[in-house]
Design an enzyme around this catalytic site. Sequence first.
Site, PDB file in Angstrom:
ATOM      1  N   LYS A  40     -45.232   3.381  34.719  1.00 41.16           N
ATOM      2  CA  LYS A  40     -44.855   4.541  33.904  1.00 41.16           C
ATOM      3  C   LYS A  40     -45.994   5.560  33.895  1.00 41.16           C
ATOM      4  O   LYS A  40     -47.117   5.270  34.294  1.00 41.16           O
ATOM      5  CB  LYS A  40     -44.518   4.100  32.488  1.00 41.16           C
ATOM      6  CG  LYS A  40     -45.692   3.502  31.727  1.00 41.16           C
ATOM      7  CD  LYS A  40     -45.297   3.123  30.313  1.00 41.16           C
ATOM      8  CE  LYS A  40     -46.493   2.527  29.570  1.00 41.16           C
ATOM      9  NZ  LYS A  40     -46.169   2.233  28.162  1.00 41.16           N
ATOM     10  N   TYR A 263     -68.581  29.535  26.617  1.00 37.98           N
ATOM     11  CA  TYR A 263     -67.953  30.122  25.430  1.00 37.98           C
ATOM     12  C   TYR A 263     -68.710  29.731  24.163  1.00 37.98           C
ATOM     13  O   TYR A 263     -69.127  28.596  23.997  1.00 37.98           O
ATOM     14  CB  TYR A 263     -66.500  29.638  25.308  1.00 37.98           C
ATOM     15  CG  TYR A 263     -65.552  30.292  26.270  1.00 37.98           C
ATOM     16  CD1 TYR A 263     -65.237  31.644  26.185  1.00 37.98           C
ATOM     17  CD2 TYR A 263     -64.936  29.536  27.275  1.00 37.98           C
ATOM     18  CE1 TYR A 263     -64.353  32.238  27.068  1.00 37.98           C
ATOM     19  CE2 TYR A 263     -64.053  30.111  28.167  1.00 37.98           C
ATOM     20  CZ  TYR A 263     -63.759  31.471  28.052  1.00 37.98           C
ATOM     21  OH  TYR A 263     -62.882  32.048  28.938  1.00 37.98           O
TER      22      TYR A 263
END
Length: 367
Positions: A40, A263
């Site tokens: 999965k 940033y």
Amino acid sequence: MVSSLHRPTKAKVDLQAINDNIEIIKAHLPKKTQFFAVVKANAYGHGAVAVSKVIEKQVDTFCVSTIDEGIELRQSGIKKPILIIGAILPKDVTIAIEYDLLVTVASLEWLEAVQKEGLSLSGLSVHIKVDSGMGRIGVRHLKDANQLIKGLKEAGASVEGIFTHFATADEKDDSQYQKQLAFFTSLVNQLEEKPAIVHSSNSAASLWHTESIMTAVRVGIALYGLNPSGDEITLPYPLKPAFSLESALVNVKEISSGASVGYGATYHAKQSEWIGTVPIGYADGWTRDMQGFSVLVDGQFCEIVGRVSMDQITIRLPQYYPLGTKVTLIGQNGEQMITTTQVAQQRETINYEVLCLLSERIPREYK
């Protein structure tokens, strides 16, 4: 999301390592135990189709979470049984039958909804899910399990299996595990009609609780060579990590003392420093909390300085390196290693999440 093939950031998947892990695990299981491979979430980020094609002959059944994951495997040519271990809505039964997918049924309400909508279960094979203490999906009473098995058969379905899932099999304290095991074992032993396949063991239980393995095991994270407990419990035998993550320097510059990076200007150079830029960021699943962690360049740990951007990180280099120099984010570089579990510890999470968050923008290369 399109894979960014024209940048140096790539994940490398060692398919032979996965082959070897299966054989190593199987060698420690009771004879005739069925092996369910959990692929999965794109095989935990490794690539469900590529992995499944390579291991199909070694396993008995594949486990996925959704119908679409099952369809992807069928359309790629996978012939082995595929079990959807997540819950599906009754309206999707016809799709499961069309693609020959085994379905998990977890409540009487689900069967009642199927009957109310007049849906046929002829040709559908199912596994019953028992909630032994996980608290997600599954029946919690023997009466409900018996009614569900009987009702499904009357509706035309084939009830092939019954299973549960452990919440704490990867922890040193096994008290909750033992409670769940006792609950599930008691319920199964009292069933009026016991399905042929009974499975409860996930990777952790398959590794550390082999005495309680039933007719099948569901192996997920261990398939890919990782420890389900992180580093809380030592693996009982070595497994081979199949995943590595690499990139390269795309920009190198020298900055002066006091210059800021990234940033928010959260980092300022303490002296003249070499800063390298690496093309990976939070859009790739390399999340902002990786600031302060390190990557490997030329066998040396290089700290991630400044905030992680959407597409780039900046690292402090010990010296100048040319463009294209390899950067290892997960894996070995020289004599040093960064593991997925170490990345997870930086994020205060688990190795499963680290791999599953790595987006499709990162191409997978197979060997």
